[in-house]
Write a protein that holds these residues in place. Structure first.
Motif, PDB file in Angstrom:
ATOM      1  N   LYS A  36       7.370  23.646  45.458  1.00  0.00           N
ATOM      2  CA  LYS A  36       7.934  22.989  44.204  1.00  0.00           C
ATOM      3  C   LYS A  36       7.531  21.469  44.099  1.00  0.00           C
ATOM      4  O   LYS A  36       7.623  20.760  43.353  1.00  0.00           O
ATOM      5  N   ALA A  37       7.442  20.805  45.380  1.00  0.00           N
ATOM      6  CA  ALA A  37       7.191  19.329  45.512  1.00  0.00           C
ATOM      7  C   ALA A  37       5.452  18.975  45.063  1.00  0.00           C
ATOM      8  O   ALA A  37       5.478  17.962  44.865  1.00  0.00           O
ATOM      9  N   MET A  38       4.950  20.235  44.711  1.00  0.00           N
ATOM     10  CA  MET A  38       3.451  20.019  44.466  1.00  0.00           C
ATOM     11  C   MET A  38       3.278  20.837  43.054  1.00  0.00           C
ATOM     12  O   MET A  38       2.511  21.715  43.365  1.00  0.00           O
ATOM     13  N   PRO A  39       3.855  20.440  42.140  1.00  0.00           N
ATOM     14  CA  PRO A  39       3.838  21.170  40.946  1.00  0.00           C
ATOM     15  C   PRO A  39       2.249  21.275  40.259  1.00  0.00           C
ATOM     16  O   PRO A  39       1.824  22.261  39.670  1.00  0.00           O
ATOM     17  N   GLU A  40       1.285  20.313  40.649  1.00  0.00           N
ATOM     18  CA  GLU A  40      -0.030  20.441  40.247  1.00  0.00           C
ATOM     19  C   GLU A  40      -0.931  20.999  41.236  1.00  0.00           C
ATOM     20  O   GLU A  40      -2.130  21.072  41.136  1.00  0.00           O
ATOM     21  N   GLY A  41      -0.370  21.339  42.405  1.00  0.00           N
ATOM     22  CA  GLY A  41      -1.073  22.185  43.463  1.00  0.00           C
ATOM     23  C   GLY A  41      -1.268  21.127  44.673  1.00  0.00           C
ATOM     24  O   GLY A  41      -0.729  19.942  44.676  1.00  0.00           O
ATOM     25  N   GLY A  42      -1.886  21.739  45.627  1.00  0.00           N
ATOM     26  CA  GLY A  42      -1.785  21.087  46.991  1.00  0.00           C
ATOM     27  C   GLY A  42      -1.961  21.890  48.065  1.00  0.00           C
ATOM     28  O   GLY A  42      -1.486  23.142  48.034  1.00  0.00           O
ATOM     29  N   THR A  43      -1.874  21.468  49.348  1.00  0.00           N
ATOM     30  CA  THR A  43      -2.015  22.402  50.554  1.00  0.00           C
ATOM     31  C   THR A  43      -0.442  22.144  51.374  1.00  0.00           C
ATOM     32  O   THR A  43       0.071  20.959  51.421  1.00  0.00           O
TER      33      THR A  43
END
Length: 126
Positions: A36-43
């Motif tokens: 949820k803390a990475m709405p644009e994506g991430g690892t």
């Protein structure tokens, strides 16, 4: 497709004194918050190791929005949430379960630079 999960474990098998179903809930809550803390994506990187004190250490590190120092101080309090659709119970449950297993939980974060939650548990003796 926007998110990746990496696992990095120092050994093939580590045994800790935990209730498997309760720890699944802890891992679920931490992973869900990280995504949820990475709405644009991430690892999301999940690490596991045994430290020199025979303690099992597991960490969940995301590349998300991060938290301020004030948010870190309130993170484990019931009904406190950074997410508009959250209940604020996930991290309170995490803390309760980890402490019930004789462990610790700690959060480290920088705003806009991600968050790491580090858990420790007593290692099971054979």
């Amino acid at each position: 497709g926007r998110h990746q999960i990496e696992t990095r474990f120092e050994t093939d098998r580590v045994e800790a004194l935990v209730d498997a179903n309760m720890i699944k809930q802890v891992f679920w809550n931490l992973a869900k918050n990280a995504l949820k803390a990475m709405p644009e994506g991430g690892t999301l990187t999940i690490r596991g190791r045994v430290d020199s004190r025979s303690t099992v250490v597991v960490s969940f590190a995301d590349e998300g929005c991060g938290m301020t120092e004030a948010e870190i101080q309130c993170a484990f309090q019931p009904f406190h949430t950074k997410f508009s659709e959250g209940t604020g119970l996930g991290l309170a449950i995490v803390k309760h379960i980890v402490l019930a297993h004789g462990g610790t939980v700690r959060a480290e974060s920088k705003l806009n630079s991600g968050t790491t939650f580090t858990l420790t548990f007593p290692k099971a003796e054979r």
